[in-house]
Enzyme design. Structure first.
Site, PDB file in Angstrom:
ATOM      1  N   GLU A   1     -44.273  49.707 -15.916  1.00 50.23           N
ATOM      2  CA  GLU A   1     -44.097  48.249 -15.833  1.00 50.23           C
ATOM      3  C   GLU A   1     -45.367  47.475 -16.170  1.00 50.23           C
ATOM      4  O   GLU A   1     -45.302  46.468 -16.871  1.00 50.23           O
ATOM      5  CB  GLU A   1     -43.625  47.834 -14.427  1.00 50.23           C
ATOM      6  CG  GLU A   1     -42.137  47.985 -14.190  1.00 50.23           C
ATOM      7  CD  GLU A   1     -41.736  49.409 -13.916  1.00 50.23           C
ATOM      8  OE1 GLU A   1     -42.621  50.258 -13.807  1.00 50.23           O
ATOM      9  OE2 GLU A   1     -40.523  49.663 -13.812  1.00 50.23           O
TER      10      GLU A   1
ATOM     11  N   HIS B   1     -36.229  49.389  -2.120  1.00 48.99           N
ATOM     12  CA  HIS B   1     -35.411  48.913  -3.229  1.00 48.99           C
ATOM     13  C   HIS B   1     -34.577  47.697  -2.862  1.00 48.99           C
ATOM     14  O   HIS B   1     -33.624  47.383  -3.548  1.00 48.99           O
ATOM     15  CB  HIS B   1     -34.478  50.036  -3.713  1.00 48.99           C
ATOM     16  CG  HIS B   1     -35.212  51.148  -4.400  1.00 48.99           C
ATOM     17  ND1 HIS B   1     -35.957  52.070  -3.738  1.00 48.99           N
ATOM     18  CD2 HIS B   1     -35.314  51.463  -5.714  1.00 48.99           C
ATOM     19  CE1 HIS B   1     -36.502  52.921  -4.603  1.00 48.99           C
ATOM     20  NE2 HIS B   1     -36.118  52.578  -5.808  1.00 48.99           N
TER      21      HIS B   1
END
Lengths: 334, 278
Positions: free
Chosen positions: A57, A126
């Protein structure tokens, strides 16, 4: 139209209209998108405009921002916004602040999109909601759609916007269907950034929400209506800039406010809305502002614990009743 | 410019006058563009590629412009240092004196269509890309006439129209951004490249390797230029920075030799356009 199709069609139309728009992220190409949001786009636009990235990322977000510096219009997909933390330096320091630091020379027409907040059973790492994180940063625009109309209109507006936009979707909403008018299906359809939508008009209490919680707030409003409380439900759509005018006008009408969000309570979106209303409409409040938020714990895994950690419709109903002095206030119960 | 100062000083310079006339400083300085060839001071060391020639073509005009630009950069940085110590420049002030040959040699090899991005040691790179001394000092001292209207400061100089993209405060961030600029060059098919300058701190940053991996995978025309900094033995397990790209070719260049830098940048640009990152 499902939210998924709404997002897919918005991406498709914007990529077709402007050759500078391209999509980059993990699994967006050959896999057709981790949640199938980018289905068909690789075949239609080719590997130069739909790019599969390694799981890096920081690297690919920086590359996206650099491309935006030069004038391209990247759409960067995070598989979930939890992974945006790997790249948050580029979102904040390289993208959000550059226009100001360069006195307008550098503009960064980039969109960061992906699912945000709780899904189902994915655990603490998450399930984090990043709305208040990004909304606190000057230089960013932060949007969060609820319906298919929101998804289409806001994504198109975000891609066309010359500034960096954080676009917070919701995984559990992707499969939901909403009715859409012909106007929404038109390729030039856009929803203005910075304007909230009054989903349901009412006169007794204002309920603000965004993303999945709008659906819960509407269900709560139905239940409240049967008990004689008329709730006005505001779909924020835009977290930054926040539509303070619409919120305050509504509170001046109803005199009571319940803010709803899925994320953690401290320094959350509800806290900002409460402060805004206290600053601008204090004299109009007939009751303290009620905040409904996720529980102040990392998201648990077990289904029953997860249900307790996320706001439910009954929580919103209870809060609205408290604001209307229809039930025992929290302090007395504790 | 330095020469005319010598000529005009009057008091206490009686001993200079005979020297001045002896060396006849009134002789005009050559602006000839006739080619001259020079050899770089040391040969290039390479990793996974063939070195460029040590013979570099230049001209008297270029030589003089190198001298003028480097001298200006040096004087500018020393002046900035004095201002910083006098607290007229606030916050941070990272100086480039000693590295002038890199900025000047690089400019000689490329065009303003190519992009350069660096970290916070950006004063001379900005000057090389067409910035003026007035813009620089105004910005350093927080004035509206500064290149970023006083809103950026020492670390945030930009000149987009001549391909200079900053000016970044976070160590290492400029490398993926530079790869992104290269991505845009490739996307637009404009035959230009991006130079991303970085130092020892950034050399160990994960995001550099992430961006380098993607650049090699996608053949992006980016050149990563390492120079200077932290004590090698403290921070880097492998101080052979030009080899750190592993599967990406590298070139070791004498940064004090402007001609070596010019040759290396010319070589790197050709390589990047043909085969991707270096």
């Amino acid at each position: 139209m499902t939210v998924r199709d709404a997002l897919n069609s918005a991406l498709d139309e914007e990529m077709s209209a402007d050759p500078k728009v391209f999509l980059m992220g993990e699994e967006v190409g050959e896999y057709q998108g981790a949640y199938k949001i980018s289905k068909g786009l690789l075949d239609k636009y080719g590997p130069e405009r739909v790019l599969d990235t390694p799981i890096t990322e920081a690297g690919f977000t920086g590359i996206g921002v650099g491309a935006a510096y030069h004038g391209l219009k990247p759409v960067i997909e995070f598989m979930t916004f939890n992974f945006s933390m790997q790249a948050i330096d580029h979102i904040i320091n390289s993208a959000a602040k550059s226009n100001y630091m360069s006195a307008g020379q550098i503009s960064v027409p980039i969109v960061f999109r992906g699912p945000n907040g709780a899904a189902a059973g994915v655990g603490a790492q998450h399930s984090h909601c990043y709305a208040s994180w990004y909304a606190s940063c000057p230089g960013l625009k932060v949007l969060s759609p609820y319906s298919s109309e929101d998804a289409r209109g806001l994504l198109k507006a975000a891609i066309r916007d010359p500034d960096p936009v954080v676009f917070l979707e919701n995984e559990l909403l992707y499969g939901e269907t909403f009715p859409v008018s012909a106007e929404v299906l038109d390729s030039s359809f856009c929803v203005p950034i910075g304007k909230a939508k009054i989903e349901r008009e009412g006169k007794d209490v204002t309920i603000t929400a965004f993303s999945k919680m709008v659906g819960y707030a509407l269900k709560a409003a139905e239940i409240l209506a049967k008990e004689g409380i008329s709730a006005e439900v505001i779909n924020l759509r835009s977290i930054r800039p926040l539509d303070r005018d619409t919120i305050n006008a509504s509170v001046r009408k109803t005199n009571r406010l319940v803010t709803v969000e899925e994320g953690f309570p401290q320094h959350g979106v509800g806290a900002e809305i409460c402060a805004s209303v206290v600053e601008e409409s204090f004299g109009y409040l007939d009751a303290p502002v009620e905040r409904i938020a996720g529980a102040d714990v990392p998201m648990p895994y077990a289904a029953n614990l997860e249900r307790l950690a996320v706001p439910q419709v009954e929580d919103i109903v209870r809060a609205a009743k408290r604001a209307c002095y229809r039930s025992v206030p929290m302090a007395a119960a504790a | 410019m330095a020469l005319s100062h010598l000529k005009s000083s009057s008091s206490g310079s009686n001993f200079l006058k005979p020297l001045a006339t002896a060396f006849s400083l009134r002789r005009p300085i050559s602006t000839s563009t006739d080619p001259i060839t020079v050899e770089t001071s040391v040969p290039f060391t390479t990793h996974r590629c063939d070195p460029p020639s040590r013979t570099v073509e230049t001209s008297p005009q270029e030589l003089l412009s190198f001298f003028r630009d480097m001298a200006t950069m040096r004087r500018m940085e020393i002046a900035a240092d004095s201002l910083y110590k006098a607290k007229l420049i606030r916050g941070f002030c990272h100086l480039y004196d000693g590295q002038e040959a890199v900025a000047v040699g690089m400019e000689a090899a490329i065009t303003k269509k190519d992009s350069i991005i660096t970290a916070y040691r950006d004063h001379c790179t900005f000057l090389g890309r067409g910035g003026t001394l007035l813009e620089i000092f105004s910005e350093l001292m927080g004035r509206q006439g500064g290149c970023s209207s006083g809103k950026g400061g020492s670390m945030h100089f930009y000149k987009k129209k001549s391909g200079f993209y900053g000016g970044h405060g976070i160590v290492g961030a400029q490398v993926p951004l530079g790869c992104g600029l290269a991505f845009a060059h490739k996307y637009n098919k404009d035959d230009a490249v991006a130079f991303a300058l970085y130092g020892d701190g950034a050399a160990n940053q994960g995001q550099l390797f992430e961006a380098l991996n993607i650049s090699a995978l996608w053949d992006l025309p980016v050149i990563l230029v390492y120079g200077m900094g932290t004590a090698e033995w403290r921070a880097a397990k492998s101080p052979s920075y030009y080899k750190r790209g592993d599967y990406v070719p590298g070139l070791k260049v004498d940064g004090m030799d402007a001609f070596a830098v010019k040759q290396a940048c010319k070589f790197a640009k050709e390589h990047a356009l043909k085969s991707g990152p270096i």
